[in-house]
Write a protein that holds these residues in place. Structure first.
Motif, short mmCIF file in Angstrom:
data_model
loop_
_atom_site.label_atom_id
_atom_site.label_comp_id
_atom_site.label_asym_id
_atom_site.label_seq_id
_atom_site.Cartn_x
_atom_site.Cartn_y
_atom_site.Cartn_z
N SER A 1 0.84 -1.21 0.00
CA SER A 1 0.00 0.00 0.00
C SER A 1 0.87 1.25 0.00
O SER A 1 0.61 2.21 -0.73
CB SER A 1 -0.90 0.05 1.24
OG SER A 1 -1.51 -1.16 1.44
N CYS A 2 1.92 1.24 0.84
CA CYS A 2 2.82 2.41 0.90
C CYS A 2 3.49 2.61 -0.46
O CYS A 2 3.59 3.74 -0.95
CB CYS A 2 3.88 2.21 1.97
SG CYS A 2 3.24 2.29 3.64
N LYS A 3 3.94 1.50 -1.02
CA LYS A 3 4.62 1.60 -2.33
C LYS A 3 3.67 2.21 -3.37
O LYS A 3 4.05 3.11 -4.12
CB LYS A 3 5.05 0.19 -2.78
CG LYS A 3 6.55 0.08 -2.92
CD LYS A 3 7.11 -1.30 -3.02
CE LYS A 3 6.47 -2.24 -3.99
NZ LYS A 3 6.97 -3.61 -3.84
N ASN A 4 2.43 1.74 -3.38
CA ASN A 4 1.45 2.26 -4.33
C ASN A 4 1.17 3.73 -4.11
O ASN A 4 1.08 4.50 -5.07
CB ASN A 4 0.14 1.49 -4.17
CG ASN A 4 0.07 0.36 -5.15
OD1 ASN A 4 1.11 -0.15 -5.60
ND2 ASN A 4 -1.13 -0.06 -5.48
N LYS A 5 1.02 4.12 -2.84
CA LYS A 5 0.75 5.52 -2.53
C LYS A 5 1.90 6.39 -3.02
O LYS A 5 1.69 7.46 -3.58
CB LYS A 5 0.57 5.73 -1.02
CG LYS A 5 -0.79 5.38 -0.52
CD LYS A 5 -1.86 6.35 -1.02
CE LYS A 5 -3.23 5.72 -0.77
NZ LYS A 5 -4.31 6.29 -1.55
N LEU A 6 3.13 5.90 -2.78
CA LEU A 6 4.28 6.68 -3.22
C LEU A 6 4.29 6.85 -4.72
O LEU A 6 4.60 7.92 -5.24
CB LEU A 6 5.57 6.00 -2.77
CG LEU A 6 5.88 6.15 -1.29
CD1 LEU A 6 7.05 5.28 -0.90
CD2 LEU A 6 6.16 7.60 -0.96
N GLU A 7 3.90 5.78 -5.42
CA GLU A 7 3.85 5.89 -6.88
C GLU A 7 2.81 6.91 -7.30
O GLU A 7 2.99 7.64 -8.25
CB GLU A 7 3.56 4.52 -7.51
CG GLU A 7 4.83 3.71 -7.68
CD GLU A 7 4.57 2.22 -7.81
OE1 GLU A 7 3.45 1.83 -8.18
OE2 GLU A 7 5.52 1.45 -7.54
N GLU A 8 1.68 6.96 -6.54
CA GLU A 8 0.64 7.95 -6.85
C GLU A 8 1.14 9.35 -6.55
O GLU A 8 0.89 10.28 -7.29
CB GLU A 8 -0.60 7.72 -5.98
CG GLU A 8 -1.52 6.64 -6.49
CD GLU A 8 -2.61 6.35 -5.45
OE1 GLU A 8 -3.00 7.28 -4.72
OE2 GLU A 8 -3.04 5.19 -5.38
#
Ligand SMILES: CC(C)=CCC/C(C)=C/CC/C(C)=C/COP(=O)(O)OP(=O)(O)O
Length: 387
Positions: A193-200
Motif C-alpha cells: 500500500s505504501c509503495k502504491n501511494k508513493l507511486e501515486e
C-alpha cells in the motif's frame, strides 16, 4: 422439534456409514448416504448458509499417536477428511472454503517432519490437477495464499500450475493458506500500500516547484493536498531525498508490524533493522486514529496529512482480498486460539471448536457448526451493520 429429530437420525445413520468408510458396507450404502445427506442439507438450507468456511486442521500428529500410526499418517488421514469436508461444504452451497495448510511457524518443526509434510502437500497439490479430482468435479477455483517465496521450487511451481489451471472455474473457491501467517500478510499489505501511494504521490510531486507552487499538467492544476503533505513530510530538498525518506517511512511502518511478528518468533519478511515507532503507532491507533489512518509518528500535523493511507488500501493488498471475510472458523481438537490465522478477516466471525482431532472430524461436526452459525446469525448480521 420434528426437524431436529430428522437431522439427528440422519446424522446417526451417516456417522455409522462414515465409520465403515472404505469397506464394502459403505460402498453398498454409498448412494443411500448421499441421499440422506442431500435431504439433511435441504433442511439446513431453510436457514442461512455460511458463504465462507475456514478450517484450522488441528490434531493430525495427536491422531497418529492415538491410533499408534507411523509419523505422517495423521496428516494423510487429515487430507482425506479435508476432501470429505470440502465435498460437504460445496454440496451445502458454501462458496468459499479456506484452509490453514502450513503456517510460517510450521517451518520451525524438525526438518524431516517439514520435509514429509511438504512431500505430502506436493503429492496432493499435483493430485488436484487430475481429471477425476474434486477440483474438476465441483468446478473449484484454487488460490494458494501466503508468502509463496518461502516454499521450495517444486511446491511453488505445482501451486502456480493449479492456480492457472483452475482460473476459469467459477462455481466455488478453495483458498489454501500455505507459508502463511496473518502478521506476514498484514506486513506485506502495508508495504504494498505504501509503495502504491508513493507511486501515486511522486508524479504529482515532480510537477511542483520547491517554492510549493502548483504547476499545471494538461492545462489543469494538480490538487495541492497530497503534494503539500509530502513536502512537509520529507522536508523538500530534492525529489530523490523525498523518495528516500518516503520509502524509509514505508519501511518503518512495515517494520513496526514486523517487530510484533518477530516477538512471536516469525521469520522471513526480508525487511531488517530496528524501529522504535511501532509503540507510538499503536497508541495513536488506540487513541482514535484507527479509522483508516496509518498515522505518521513524527508530528501531529503529519498525522493528519498521512490520512491518505486508508484501511481499504491495505485491505486491497491482502492475500485474502480475493474472498469475502469468513463467516465461521472451525478449529478442531478443542483449541480456541486463532494461531495467527486470518486475524484481520475474523473480527465478525463465529469460532467453532469441536473436541475431535482433525482426522476424526465427521459430517455431523459440520452440521453442528452450521446450526451454531444459524443460531448466532442475527447477532453477527447486526454487528456487521454496526461496523
Ligand atoms: C494439499 C493440501 C492442502 C494438503 C494439506 C495436508 C494437511 C492435512 C495439512 C495439515 C498441516 C498441519 C500442520 C496441521 C496441524 O496439525 P499438527 O501437525 O499440528 O498436529 P497436532 O495438532 O496434533 O500437533
Amino acid at each position: 422439534m420434528f426437524i431436529i429429530c430428522q437431522l439427528t437420525l440422519a446424522i446417526l445413520v451417516l456417522d455409522s456409514m462414515d465409520k465403515h468408510r472404505g469397506s464394502r458396507l459403505s460402498e453398498l450404502f454409498g448412494s443411500l448416504g448421499s441421499f440422506f445427506r442431500k435431504c439433511m442439507f435441504c433442511i439446513l438450507s431453510m436457514g442461512p448458509i455460511p458463504k465462507h468456511f475456514a478450517f484450522i486442521m488441528d490434531g493430525n500428529r495427536r491422531y497418529a499417536k492415538k491410533e499408534k500410526l507411523e509419523e505422517g499418517a495423521g496428516h494423510r488421514a487429515g487430507f482425506s477428511v479435508l476432501m470429505s469436508m470440502l465435498k460437504y461444504c460445496y454440496e451445502l452451497g458454501v462458496t468459499y472454503v479456506t484452509i490453514y495448510a502450513f503456517s510460517i511457524e510450521n517451518f520451525k518443526r524438525k526438518p524431516d517432519e517439514v520435509q514429509n509434510l511438504m512431500d505430502l502437500i506436493l503429492e496432493k497439490i499435483e493430485g488436484l490437477l487430475k481429471e477425476e479430482s474434486l477440483v474438476n468435479k465441483y468446478g473449484i477455483r484454487v488460490y494458494f495464499i501466503g508468502n509463496l517465496k518461502l516454499l521450495s521450487k517444486p511446491v511453488r511451481v505445482a501451486a502456480e500450475k493449479v492456480m492457472k489451471a483452475t482460473t476459469n472455474n467459477t462455481k466455488c473457491v478453495l483458498l489454501i493458506c500455505i507459508a502463511y501467517t496473518s502478521c506476514d500478510e498484514i506486513v506485506q499489505a502495508v508495504h504494498e500500500s505504501c509503495k502504491n501511494k508513493l507511486e501515486e504521490i511522486q508524479p504529482c510531486n515532480s510537477h511542483r516547484s520547491f517554492s510549493g507552487r502548483v504547476e499545471e499538467v494538461d492545462g489543469k492544476s494538480i490538487d495541492d493536498d497530497i503534494g503539500h503533505s509530502v513536502q512537509e513530510l520529507f522536508g523538500v530538498q530534492t525529489n530523490e531525498l523525498r523518495a528516500t525518506r518516503a520509502s524509509t517511512f514505508c519501511n518503518d511502518v512495515a517494520e513496526g508490524v514486523e517487530r510484533t511478528d518477530k516477538k512471536s518468533g516469525v521469520v522471513g519478511h526480508g525487511v531488517h533493522g530496528s524501529c522504535d515507532k511501532w509503540g507510538e503507532v499503536q497508541s495513536l491507533e488506540a487513541s482514535g486514529t484507527r479509522d483508516g489512518v496509518i498515522p505518521n509518528v513524527k508530528s501531529e500535523k503529519l498525522l493528519v496529512d498521512l490520512s491518505i493511507l486508508k484501511v481499504v488500501d491495505i485491505e486491497s493488498h491482502m492475500y485474502m482480498s480475493v474472498a469475502p471475510n469468513p463467516d465461521i472458523v472451525i478449529r478442531s481438537s478443542g483449541e480456541t486460539r486463532l494461531s495467527n490465522f486470518l486475524l484481520w478477516q475474523t473480527s465478525n466471525c463465529l469460532l467453532y471448536s469441536p473436541n475431535a482431532l482433525w482426522p476424526d472430524m465427521r459430517l455431523w461436526h459440520l452440521v453442528w457448526a452450521v446450526l451454531d452459525f444459524q443460531r448466532n446469525y442475527s447477532y453477527f448480521e447486526k454487528k456487521k451493520k454496526q461496523f
